[in-house]
Enzyme design. Structure first.
Site, PDB file in Angstrom:
ATOM      1  N   ASP A   1     102.266 -33.475   3.525  1.00 12.12           N
ATOM      2  CA  ASP A   1     102.762 -33.263   2.158  1.00 12.12           C
ATOM      3  C   ASP A   1     103.064 -31.774   1.978  1.00 12.12           C
ATOM      4  O   ASP A   1     102.744 -30.955   2.855  1.00 12.12           O
ATOM      5  CB  ASP A   1     101.649 -33.728   1.199  1.00 12.12           C
TER       6      ASP A   1
ATOM      7  N   ASP B   1     107.251 -37.561  -5.747  1.00 14.33           N
ATOM      8  CA  ASP B   1     106.572 -37.796  -7.023  1.00 14.33           C
ATOM      9  C   ASP B   1     107.479 -38.446  -8.054  1.00 14.33           C
ATOM     10  O   ASP B   1     107.979 -37.804  -8.981  1.00 14.33           O
ATOM     11  CB  ASP B   1     106.019 -36.475  -7.554  1.00 14.33           C
TER      12      ASP B   1
ATOM     13  N   GLU C   1     107.858 -28.678   2.016  1.00  8.35           N
ATOM     14  CA  GLU C   1     109.250 -28.215   1.734  1.00  8.35           C
ATOM     15  C   GLU C   1     109.492 -26.808   2.245  1.00  8.35           C
ATOM     16  O   GLU C   1     110.631 -26.554   2.680  1.00  8.35           O
ATOM     17  CB  GLU C   1     109.513 -28.302   0.226  1.00  8.35           C
TER      18      GLU C   1
HETATM   19  O1  MIG Z   1     100.547 -30.738  -5.645  1.00  3.18           O
HETATM   20  O2  MIG Z   1      97.985 -34.276  -2.600  1.00  3.18           O
HETATM   21  O3  MIG Z   1     103.672 -35.784  -3.595  1.00  3.18           O
HETATM   22  O4  MIG Z   1     101.758 -37.775  -3.320  1.00  3.18           O
HETATM   23  O5  MIG Z   1      99.164 -37.202  -4.227  1.00  3.18           O
HETATM   24  C1  MIG Z   1     100.479 -32.125  -5.482  1.00  3.18           C
HETATM   25  C2  MIG Z   1      98.193 -34.474  -3.955  1.00  3.18           C
HETATM   26  C3  MIG Z   1     100.227 -32.464  -4.051  1.00  3.18           C
HETATM   27  C4  MIG Z   1     101.951 -34.173  -3.977  1.00  3.18           C
HETATM   28  C5  MIG Z   1     102.325 -35.488  -3.359  1.00  3.18           C
HETATM   29  C6  MIG Z   1     101.425 -36.554  -3.911  1.00  3.18           C
HETATM   30  C7  MIG Z   1      99.982 -36.223  -3.642  1.00  3.18           C
HETATM   31  C8  MIG Z   1      99.644 -34.849  -4.245  1.00  3.18           C
HETATM   32  N1  MIG Z   1     100.542 -33.842  -3.712  1.00  3.18           N
END
Ligand code: MIG
Length: 843
Positions: free
Chosen positions: A441, A530, A444
């Site tokens: 995650d 999200d 980017e």
């Molecule tokens: O700043 O890990 O898109 O699926 O639950 C949020 C916490 C960070 C973003 C992800 C989301 C995840 C969340 N993450």
């Protein structure tokens, strides 16, 4: 306009002309330097032949290579400053490729290159303009003479424009929350961005895949429709943009902030089908390897299941409610202070035991791993990363630090092979603990704004990522973050994938990533980030996934129920129903949201949710076969209607129906309180209602009943679809007897692909296929392959018969135990234990 005013107007025009010209002159003289530095690439000055094409020098000093990358694909590479960089791409799959021999001929005005029996290109010399032709000599794509390729010598920006038919539509461009399914007359930017709760239309979001398929329908002299598709892929990792006829419907324009204008035109061969185009694009950038079968099971996530008692409760919840499931996710709260590759010892005192217990109950565990490494001098991952020099550096050469969940972090430079190998090796710890898959995650990369950041906190706040001047290794071509931003996420997923493959060579890796670049499908599944618990987001999820699929990514899904906010029970139920047959099925929701497990809603909803998941598990043999097909053809398991029916232009704009493979048509309800909907059945096939056996004619719409408990689902007449009984998880599939659903109404065929569901023995011959062919009333079965497992073909079930046939013959003998269910128009024929090769109905 009233005629009488005309002369008066013209006089006035003349009076205004001079001052206007003067004003224009002043405007240009004072225009910002950057814009003034744009110039046309110019005329062809000289050229040299190469085995696979030509290299041209233009009057602007730019150098261009026009070559064949395969028989049906043309590559154009324009280096504004006249010097090509080394030929390297993160998108292109490294493998041996044959050089395609180009035949070069010239006239005073043109240079023509043709591949034997394939595409050809005509290059105009003054100015330099490219026209690509298909195998049959028809124009595929041509430079717009009004806007030849150009560049800005000061910023390094490059751009080109192609002529556009005004009724041409586009699909692909990866993960886009575009206003409509087709991308025509819209504009897009590629710049991976963490866009929490993105609204429809927001662009860019998390992924950068600069590939699109163009489609238009042409009528021949007889009035028959012929689809003509082609594709373009711009391979440039800096910020890029695509104007699909928005600024001017007569052209489409694409370009990049810097670097080479490096793009491919996929002609689609003689058939000019979208299938050919995607086959060739995925031949270049790679395909999704066969996933472990458990990754096609139902998956459950939440931010976050913690402490461990909650994880156990969720597992129990599934088994007690009999909603099938294979995977439970652990979001960031499992870690010790968000340090990756650690556990919070209070909340998860014994992860090894937890995972082993879950595994015995048929669950796999996937954990989240972010790129940020907590800058904690007492933390071994940080110490090692620092000591080995694997972290991204600032322009000044210091370690780049930014805040994310763990606080101040450093970030591995995933564009460095050594850093990738190091990071990949860290997964050993989690693998030893029994973790089955990984979720990358925030790649980017996304970082937090601090209190001093200028506000407002807009979706595309420039400080939500690394400074553009940060340095990357670029795998031997060092460069700035501006240049490598868009591949950071992909290279992280690659590091995960390659690490897992090295550490555990006998298991197929499962990786899920939020960010990526073209070619990401080789390493990872993608979820659409999200999203929001709203009906509009449910509607949006379908075109988003369809476009992502035709961008080459096979294993894709959206957070079921919506990540942000709380769905009503009805919304969750419709969402799960709509998503039940999407390639990657996972419910997920944000911190503080209400429970989002399919069994956590009032009983009448739980019952429907269970049925939705059961439908998926019944169809897993078919889904798995589609993933195998993807490895060979690049066709996505989840397909837009136009992908199979490009000559039926009624399909082009449909974004609330989808195909699963060729043979299943899903028309979910995506609107609140609605219990009926119109379904369009693509032309050329008839379609049989999965639940009632009623037949619908292709090329027509019908209004169908869709009460909450019903997913409108149709099977193509002629198809043969492999199914299995409901199982609670894929571990129970091994011996589950198979049933072939034989869809009546046309001749046709179907396949079943089987292997052990994980590992790589299938590459060494341990797999088998069952081909089923319907010819009239006879069904023929042919088996191939050496995979030996006791998974019997227990029955064939005919769907769509008006009445029970008079008799049925199995391997020449009359079968006595067949049964007909008039309500579902299904005729079930149990098969004997030995391999049957022929079954005939006697109507
Ligand atoms: O700043 O890990 O898109 O699926 O639950 C949020 C916490 C960070 C973003 C992800 C989301 C995840 C969340 N993450």
């Amino acid at each position: 306009m009233n005629e009488r005013f005309r002369p008066e107007r013209q006089r006035m025009n003349r009076r205004l002309l001079l001052p206007a010209l003067a004003a224009l002159f002043i405007l240009f003289a004072c225009a910002p330097v950057a814009r003034a530095a744009w110039r046309a690439a110019g005329d062809v000055k000289t050229f040299v032949r190469q085995a696979d094409g030509v290299v041209l020098v233009l009057t602007s000093g730019a150098r261009v290579a026009v070559t064949f990358s395969d028989l049906e694909t043309v590559r154009v590479r324009l280096a504004p400053a006249g010097k090509f960089e080394r030929d390297f791409s993160y998108a292109v799959e490294p493998k041996d490729r044959k050089t395609v021999k180009a035949n070069v001929t010239e006239t005073r005005d043109t240079i023509k290159i043709s591949s034997f029996n394939g595409a050809s290109v005509v290059i105009r010399r003054r100015p330099f303009l490219v026209t690509v032709f298909d195998d049959a000599g028809r124009v595929v794509s041509e430079d717009d003479p009004a806007r030849p390729a150009s560049f800005d010598a000061e910023t390094g920006a490059v751009e080109t424009s192609k002529r556009r038919a005004e009724w041409e539509v586009y699909y692909g461009l990866g993960e886009k929350a575009g206003a409509t399914h087709s991308r025509d007359t819209q504009q897009f930017v590629m710049w991976n961005t963490d866009t929490y709760a993105y609204p429809r239309g927001l662009d860019p979001i998390y992924q950068s895949i600069g590939f699109f398929i163009a489609l238009r329908n042409e009528r021949d002299a007889q009035g028959a429709a012929h689809a003509a598709a082609y594709g373009i892929f711009l391979d440039n990792t800096s910020r890029t943009y695509f104007d699909m006829g928005k600024t001017d419907p007569a052209r489409l324009t694409f370009g990049a902030a810097s670097g080479e204008l490096n793009y491919y035109v996929f002609t689609g061969g003689r058939e000019r089908t979208p299938k050919n185009v995607l086959r060739d694009y995925t031949d270049l950038t790679g395909r999704t390897p066969l996933p472990p079968v458990w990754a096609l099971g139902n998956q459950q996530s939440r931010w976050a299941y913690s402490p461990e008692s909650q994880v156990r409760a969720v597992a129990r919840g599934f088994r007690e409610s009999r909603v099938p499931a294979d995977v439970i996710y652990l979001d960031i709260e499992y870690m010790d202070g968000y340090r990756i590759f650690t556990w919070d010892k209070t909340r998860f005192p014994d992860p090894v035991k937890l995972i082993a217990d879950l595994r015995r109950d048929g669950f796999r565990v996937v954990v989240i791993i972010d790129p940020g490494v907590k800058a904690d001098p007492n933390y071994s991952v940080y110490q090692d990363g620092q000591r080995l020099g694997h972290f991204v550096k600032t322009a000044e050469g210091r370690e780049l630090n930014a805040k994310v969940w763990p606080g101040v972090c450093a970030f591995p430079d995933f564009t460095d092979a050594a850093a990738r190998a190091w990071f990949g090796s860290l997964y050993q710890k989690n693998l030893d603990e029994g973790v089955a898959g990984f979720w990358n995650d925030m790649n980017e990369p996304g970082v937090f704004l601090d209190d001093k950041t200028p506000k407002p906190d807009i979706y595309h706040h420039p400080l939500k990522t690394f400074p553009l001047t940060a340095r990357h290794a670029g795998d031997g071509q060092p460069g700035t973050h501006a240049r490598y931003h868009n591949v950071f996420g992909m290279q992280m997923a690659r590091s995960t994938f390659e690490g897992l493959k090295r550490l555990r060579p006998d298991a197929r890796p499962f990786v899920l990533t939020r960010a990526g670049y073209a070619g990401i499908q080789r390493f990872s599944a993608i979820w659409t980030g999200d999203n929001v618990a709203s009906w509009d987001h449910l509607r949006l999820s379908i075109p988003m996934l369809l476009n992502l699929g035709v961008s080459g990514v096979a294993l894709i899904g959206s957070d079921v129920g919506g990540f942000s906010g709380n769905p009503t029970p009805e919304l969750y139920t419709r969402w799960l129903q709509s998503a039940a047959l999407t390639p990657f099925l996972r419910s997920h929701s944000e911190w503080g949201s209400n429970p989002h497990e399919p069994y956590s809603f009032p009983k009448e909803f739980t019952d429907i949710n269970r049925a939705s998941v059961e439908l998926r598990y019944r169809l897993l043999p078919y889904l798995y076969t589609l993933f195998q097909e993807h490895t060979e053809t690049g066709a996505p398991p989840m397909r837009p209607l136009w992908f199979e029916y490009p000559s039926d232009d009624r399909t082009y704009l449909i974004e609330d129906e989808y195909l699963v493979g060729r043979d299943l048509l899903v028309a979910p309800v995506v609107t609140e309180s609605v219990v009926k909907r119109r379904v369009y059945f693509p032309k050329g096939d008839n379609w049989v209602d999965w639940w009632t056996g009623q037949t619908y004619e292709g090329g027509k719409d019908a209004e169908v009943d869709a009460p909450l408990a019903r997913l409108p689902l149709y099977a193509r007449a002629g198809a043969v679809i492999p199914t299995q009984p409901v199982v609670q998880h894929t571990g129970e599939m091994q011996h589950a007897p198979l049933t072939l659903v034989v869809v009546r109404g046309a001749s046709g065929a179907g396949t079943l692909y089987e292997d052990v569901g994980d590992g790589y023995e299938y590459l060494r011959g341990s797999s088998r296929t069952l081909a089923a062919t319907q010819e009239g009333d006879t069904l023929k079965l042919t088996r191939r392959g050496a995979y030996n497992v006791s998974r019997p073909l227990a029955a064939v079930e005919y769907l769509g018969l008006a009445a029970a046939p008079r008799a049925v013959r199995v391997a020449g003998r009359a079968a006595a135990n067949a049964t007909f269910d008039a309500a579902t128009r299904r005729f079930n024929v149990p098969l004997p234990a030995e391999n049957v090769e022929e079954i005939s109905l006697v109507p």
